[in-house]
Design a protein around this motif. Structure first.
Motif, PDB file in Angstrom:
ATOM      1  N   LYS A 141       0.849  -1.190   0.000  1.00  0.00           N
ATOM      2  CA  LYS A 141       0.000   0.000   0.000  1.00  0.00           C
ATOM      3  C   LYS A 141       0.885   1.239   0.000  1.00  0.00           C
ATOM      4  O   LYS A 141       1.942   1.261   0.633  1.00  0.00           O
ATOM      5  N   PRO A 142       0.462   2.305  -0.705  1.00  0.00           N
ATOM      6  CA  PRO A 142       1.259   3.534  -0.688  1.00  0.00           C
ATOM      7  C   PRO A 142       1.282   4.152   0.706  1.00  0.00           C
ATOM      8  O   PRO A 142       0.325   4.029   1.460  1.00  0.00           O
ATOM      9  N   VAL A 143       2.381   4.802   1.033  1.00  0.00           N
ATOM     10  CA  VAL A 143       2.542   5.455   2.322  1.00  0.00           C
ATOM     11  C   VAL A 143       1.729   6.755   2.304  1.00  0.00           C
ATOM     12  O   VAL A 143       1.790   7.521   1.350  1.00  0.00           O
ATOM     13  N   VAL A 144       0.961   6.989   3.362  1.00  0.00           N
ATOM     14  CA  VAL A 144       0.146   8.193   3.449  1.00  0.00           C
ATOM     15  C   VAL A 144       1.044   9.422   3.389  1.00  0.00           C
ATOM     16  O   VAL A 144       2.065   9.499   4.064  1.00  0.00           O
ATOM     17  N   GLY A 145       0.670  10.382   2.565  1.00  0.00           N
ATOM     18  CA  GLY A 145       1.446  11.610   2.418  1.00  0.00           C
ATOM     19  C   GLY A 145       2.470  11.554   1.304  1.00  0.00           C
ATOM     20  O   GLY A 145       2.992  12.575   0.901  1.00  0.00           O
ATOM     21  N   GLU A 146       2.776  10.376   0.785  1.00  0.00           N
ATOM     22  CA  GLU A 146       3.716  10.266  -0.320  1.00  0.00           C
ATOM     23  C   GLU A 146       2.960  10.446  -1.627  1.00  0.00           C
ATOM     24  O   GLU A 146       1.861   9.942  -1.794  1.00  0.00           O
ATOM     25  N   GLU A 147       3.564  11.150  -2.529  1.00  0.00           N
ATOM     26  CA  GLU A 147       2.960  11.378  -3.833  1.00  0.00           C
ATOM     27  C   GLU A 147       3.103  10.119  -4.672  1.00  0.00           C
ATOM     28  O   GLU A 147       4.187   9.577  -4.803  1.00  0.00           O
ATOM     29  N   SER A 148       2.009   9.611  -5.219  1.00  0.00           N
ATOM     30  CA  SER A 148       2.076   8.409  -6.041  1.00  0.00           C
ATOM     31  C   SER A 148       2.136   8.723  -7.525  1.00  0.00           C
ATOM     32  O   SER A 148       2.526   7.888  -8.321  1.00  0.00           O
ATOM     33  N   ILE A 149       1.751   9.939  -7.927  1.00  0.00           N
ATOM     34  CA  ILE A 149       1.816  10.332  -9.331  1.00  0.00           C
ATOM     35  C   ILE A 149       3.144  11.039  -9.584  1.00  0.00           C
ATOM     36  O   ILE A 149       3.502  11.974  -8.882  1.00  0.00           O
ATOM     37  N   GLU A 150       3.867  10.559 -10.599  1.00  0.00           N
ATOM     38  CA  GLU A 150       5.157  11.145 -10.942  1.00  0.00           C
ATOM     39  C   GLU A 150       4.996  12.348 -11.865  1.00  0.00           C
ATOM     40  O   GLU A 150       5.596  13.396 -11.663  1.00  0.00           O
ATOM     41  N   LYS A 151       4.175  12.176 -12.914  1.00  0.00           N
ATOM     42  CA  LYS A 151       3.943  13.279 -13.832  1.00  0.00           C
ATOM     43  C   LYS A 151       2.605  13.096 -14.534  1.00  0.00           C
ATOM     44  O   LYS A 151       2.042  12.011 -14.581  1.00  0.00           O
ATOM     45  N   ILE A 152       2.115  14.212 -15.079  1.00  0.00           N
ATOM     46  CA  ILE A 152       0.870  14.223 -15.841  1.00  0.00           C
ATOM     47  C   ILE A 152       1.166  14.927 -17.158  1.00  0.00           C
ATOM     48  O   ILE A 152       1.809  15.983 -17.167  1.00  0.00           O
ATOM     49  N   THR A 153       0.735  14.332 -18.271  1.00  0.00           N
ATOM     50  CA  THR A 153       0.921  14.947 -19.573  1.00  0.00           C
ATOM     51  C   THR A 153      -0.435  15.125 -20.259  1.00  0.00           C
ATOM     52  O   THR A 153      -1.377  14.388 -19.989  1.00  0.00           O
ATOM     53  N   ALA A 154      -0.510  16.112 -21.134  1.00  0.00           N
ATOM     54  CA  ALA A 154      -1.746  16.368 -21.884  1.00  0.00           C
ATOM     55  C   ALA A 154      -1.381  16.839 -23.284  1.00  0.00           C
ATOM     56  O   ALA A 154      -0.384  17.537 -23.473  1.00  0.00           O
ATOM     57  N   GLU A 155      -2.216  16.454 -24.255  1.00  0.00           N
ATOM     58  CA  GLU A 155      -2.010  16.853 -25.647  1.00  0.00           C
ATOM     59  C   GLU A 155      -3.328  17.313 -26.241  1.00  0.00           C
ATOM     60  O   GLU A 155      -4.385  16.834 -25.855  1.00  0.00           O
ATOM     61  N   GLY A 156      -3.244  18.235 -27.194  1.00  0.00           N
ATOM     62  CA  GLY A 156      -4.448  18.718 -27.865  1.00  0.00           C
ATOM     63  C   GLY A 156      -4.759  20.136 -27.438  1.00  0.00           C
ATOM     64  O   GLY A 156      -3.861  20.941 -27.204  1.00  0.00           O
ATOM     65  N   ASN A 157      -6.024  20.439 -27.291  1.00  0.00           N
ATOM     66  CA  ASN A 157      -6.480  21.753 -26.846  1.00  0.00           C
ATOM     67  C   ASN A 157      -6.476  21.763 -25.316  1.00  0.00           C
ATOM     68  O   ASN A 157      -7.494  21.542 -24.685  1.00  0.00           O
ATOM     69  N   VAL A 158      -5.313  22.016 -24.719  1.00  0.00           N
ATOM     70  CA  VAL A 158      -5.107  21.879 -23.274  1.00  0.00           C
ATOM     71  C   VAL A 158      -5.400  23.202 -22.570  1.00  0.00           C
ATOM     72  O   VAL A 158      -4.879  24.255 -22.960  1.00  0.00           O
ATOM     73  N   LYS A 159      -6.215  23.139 -21.518  1.00  0.00           N
ATOM     74  CA  LYS A 159      -6.478  24.284 -20.652  1.00  0.00           C
ATOM     75  C   LYS A 159      -6.320  23.815 -19.215  1.00  0.00           C
ATOM     76  O   LYS A 159      -6.928  22.832 -18.821  1.00  0.00           O
ATOM     77  N   ILE A 160      -5.494  24.529 -18.461  1.00  0.00           N
ATOM     78  CA  ILE A 160      -5.206  24.161 -17.075  1.00  0.00           C
ATOM     79  C   ILE A 160      -5.484  25.372 -16.193  1.00  0.00           C
ATOM     80  O   ILE A 160      -4.942  26.461 -16.428  1.00  0.00           O
ATOM     81  N   PHE A 161      -6.313  25.195 -15.175  1.00  0.00           N
ATOM     82  CA  PHE A 161      -6.598  26.252 -14.198  1.00  0.00           C
ATOM     83  C   PHE A 161      -5.804  25.947 -12.934  1.00  0.00           C
ATOM     84  O   PHE A 161      -5.924  24.857 -12.375  1.00  0.00           O
ATOM     85  N   PHE A 162      -4.979  26.897 -12.469  1.00  0.00           N
ATOM     86  CA  PHE A 162      -4.174  26.706 -11.264  1.00  0.00           C
ATOM     87  C   PHE A 162      -3.798  28.057 -10.683  1.00  0.00           C
ATOM     88  O   PHE A 162      -3.565  29.005 -11.421  1.00  0.00           O
ATOM     89  N   ASP A 163      -3.759  28.155  -9.364  1.00  0.00           N
ATOM     90  CA  ASP A 163      -3.281  29.360  -8.669  1.00  0.00           C
ATOM     91  C   ASP A 163      -3.860  30.651  -9.268  1.00  0.00           C
ATOM     92  O   ASP A 163      -3.138  31.618  -9.500  1.00  0.00           O
ATOM     93  N   ASN A 164      -5.145  30.695  -9.553  1.00  0.00           N
ATOM     94  CA  ASN A 164      -5.809  31.850 -10.165  1.00  0.00           C
ATOM     95  C   ASN A 164      -5.226  32.217 -11.525  1.00  0.00           C
ATOM     96  O   ASN A 164      -5.196  33.384 -11.910  1.00  0.00           O
ATOM     97  N   ARG A 165      -4.733  31.219 -12.243  1.00  0.00           N
ATOM     98  CA  ARG A 165      -4.167  31.415 -13.574  1.00  0.00           C
ATOM     99  C   ARG A 165      -4.828  30.439 -14.549  1.00  0.00           C
ATOM    100  O   ARG A 165      -5.325  29.400 -14.152  1.00  0.00           O
TER     101      ARG A 165
END
Length: 106
Positions: free
Chosen positions: A14-38
């Motif tokens: 089982k993954p350890v609580v608090g450890e990040e299990s996702i290494e990276k995220i990729t996206a292709e195409g018409n990409v729109k990302i909302f983050f930190d009021n941006r």
């Protein structure tokens, strides 16, 4: 949209609580990302969780915050330090719009 996980997903551990299990995220195409009021808009994006670095690339890459915007062929946004690196090429120059609202630069 693709998510890349750390380690072996077929492992019985089982993954350890608090450890990040996702290494990276990729996206292709018409990409729109909302983050930190941006809003980030691009053709390709990659987010590395360990370093909190977002990389956008493609001829229409742009980050908008309110009325301010930055665009270029490749944009690297370092979330921890809030630094941005914008790169151009022969086809796409860097374009920056900052509005001070009459208060001067801070």
């Amino acid at each position: 949209l693709k998510g890349f996980y750390k380690g072996d997903l077929n492992s019985s551990e089982k993954p350890v609580v608090g450890e990040e299990s996702i290494e990276k995220i990729t996206a292709e195409g018409n990409v729109k990302i909302f983050f930190d009021n941006r809003l980030a808009e691009t053709e390709n994006a990659e987010y590395l969780t360990a370093t909190e670095v977002l990389v956008l690339w493609g001829k229409n890459s742009k980050i908008t915050s309110g009325r301010d915007s930055i665009s270029g062929k490749k944009i690297t946004f370092y979330r921890a330090s809030r630094q941005v690196r914008v790169e151009s090429d022969k086809e796409k120059q860097v374009h920056v719009n900052f509005y001070s609202d009459g208060k001067g630069l801070k």
